[in-house]
Design an enzyme around this catalytic site. Structure first.
Site, PDB file in Angstrom:
ATOM      1  N   PRO A   2     -32.199 -13.023  50.240  1.00 41.78           N
ATOM      2  CA  PRO A   2     -32.142 -12.008  51.277  1.00 41.78           C
ATOM      3  C   PRO A   2     -33.329 -11.056  51.282  1.00 41.78           C
ATOM      4  O   PRO A   2     -33.793 -10.618  50.233  1.00 41.78           O
ATOM      5  CB  PRO A   2     -30.848 -11.253  50.961  1.00 41.78           C
ATOM      6  N   GLU A   3     -33.793 -10.758  52.475  1.00 43.85           N
ATOM      7  CA  GLU A   3     -34.804  -9.719  52.672  1.00 43.85           C
ATOM      8  C   GLU A   3     -34.108  -8.543  53.364  1.00 43.85           C
ATOM      9  O   GLU A   3     -32.900  -8.573  53.565  1.00 43.85           O
ATOM     10  CB  GLU A   3     -35.961 -10.269  53.520  1.00 43.85           C
ATOM     11  N   HIS A  93     -19.677 -19.786  41.412  1.00 43.07           N
ATOM     12  CA  HIS A  93     -20.681 -18.931  40.770  1.00 43.07           C
ATOM     13  C   HIS A  93     -20.351 -17.444  40.898  1.00 43.07           C
ATOM     14  O   HIS A  93     -21.245 -16.611  41.037  1.00 43.07           O
ATOM     15  CB  HIS A  93     -22.082 -19.190  41.344  1.00 43.07           C
ATOM     16  N   ARG A 112     -28.075 -18.713  41.085  1.00 42.86           N
ATOM     17  CA  ARG A 112     -29.189 -18.724  40.113  1.00 42.86           C
ATOM     18  C   ARG A 112     -29.139 -17.557  39.129  1.00 42.86           C
ATOM     19  O   ARG A 112     -29.949 -17.503  38.209  1.00 42.86           O
ATOM     20  CB  ARG A 112     -30.523 -18.749  40.871  1.00 42.86           C
TER      21      ARG A 112
END
Length: 275
Positions: A2-3, A93, A112
């Site tokens: 995300p930005e 996750h 991640r």
DNA sequence: GGTGCCCTGTGG
DNA sequence: CCACAGGGCACC
């Protein structure tokens, strides 16, 4: 991943479900996403506290607690934050679940595990999150051509590297830097010191314009946000160059978009429209 | 400033 | 199989 526009969307979707609610319990299933050496102190500072407001700074999410403390989250590449009903289906996750007093669960998942939570107590000076060295927000009135000129005109780095530098403008990432530079007609590998005053003005304008555009396009219903687990950002139909190397330039100039590497990041540009 | 690294999943 | 992924840090 995300930005700024995506982080702002996460903020807008999650905030109404948590403000005013008290943390009844919290469970950490993977302590690596908690920045503190001892996750139990993190839990101690969180449990029993009420969320009073939330905000955003660059790509950081800030959740203000009634203790005066601050829960900070950076999603990095694959972090996802969603508010779900109690007993909602498991999300892969998931590393942290915060249970609220109305049964809502604030869940953090991150494939991640690059994302991080911090908890700052009241009056604790923030030397850990990195927020204190961020540059201006894109829509800060001071974020103009002169500001960019001052911070970039002596730099030997590429203009793309400067746009990605959170100390200059907070919130731009790899996708939108390419989009901003294509809209600005500037090659990503141009040295920042080579930009003209007009080009600094164009870049400043396009930073605000592109980020506003994509923030608007990311608007999503609560239902679809939950279905997409907070990572259905909905920007792809509107991207002009990112991920489109080898395709014709969307400006119709006849050139083919080039994929290359600038500042260790994949970058796409038009060799004709961008100078 | 360059480089490696933190991680897992996906696509070529 | 390897290369790469929308981020940022620590370390030369």
């Amino acid at each position: 991943m995300p930005e700024l526009p995506e982080v702002e969307t996460v903020l807008r979707k999650v905030t109404p479900h948590i403000v005013g609610r008290t943390v009844r319990a919290a469970h950490i299933s993977n302590p690596s996403v908690i920045a503190h050496p001892d996750p139990s102190t993190f839990l101690d500072s969180l449990i029993g506290r009420r969320f009073v407001s939330s905000s955003r700074r660059g790509k950081y999410l800030l959740f203000h607690l009634d203790s005066g403390g601050l829960l900070v989250l950076h999603l990095r590449m694959t972090g996802c934050l969603v508010a779900t009903p109690r007993h909602h289906a498991d999300i892969p996750h998931t590393h942290l679940v915060i249970s609220l007093d109305d049964g809502v669960e604030l869940r953090y998942s991150d494939c991640r595990r690059f994302g991080r939570f911090w908890l700052l107590s009241e009056n604790e000076s923030d030397s850990i999150t990195g927020m204190n060295s961020l540059g201006l927000e894109p829509w800060d009135p001071g974020m103009d051509a002169m500001y960019l000129h001052d911070l970039m005109h002596t730099s030997r780095r590429s203009v793309k590297e400067c746009l990605l530098d959170q100390h200059i403008v907070a919130g731009i990432g790899n996708i939108y830097s390419d989009e901003i530079l294509h809209s600005s007609g500037i090659l990503p590998f141009r040295k920042a010191c080579s930009l003209t005053d007009d080009e600094f003005m164009t870049v400043a304008s396009n930073i605000k314009d592109r980020l506003s555009f994509f923030l608007e396009k990311n608007d999503i219903s609560d239902k679809d946000y939950l279905i997409g687990l907070g990572k259905d950002y909905r920007n792809t139909p509107y991207l002009k160059v990112y991920g489109k190397g080898g395709e014709p330039c969307p400006n119709g100039c006849g050139a083919v978009l080039i994929k290359t590497v600038v500042g260790q990041r994949g970058s796409v540009y038009c060799p004709r429209c961008q100078k």
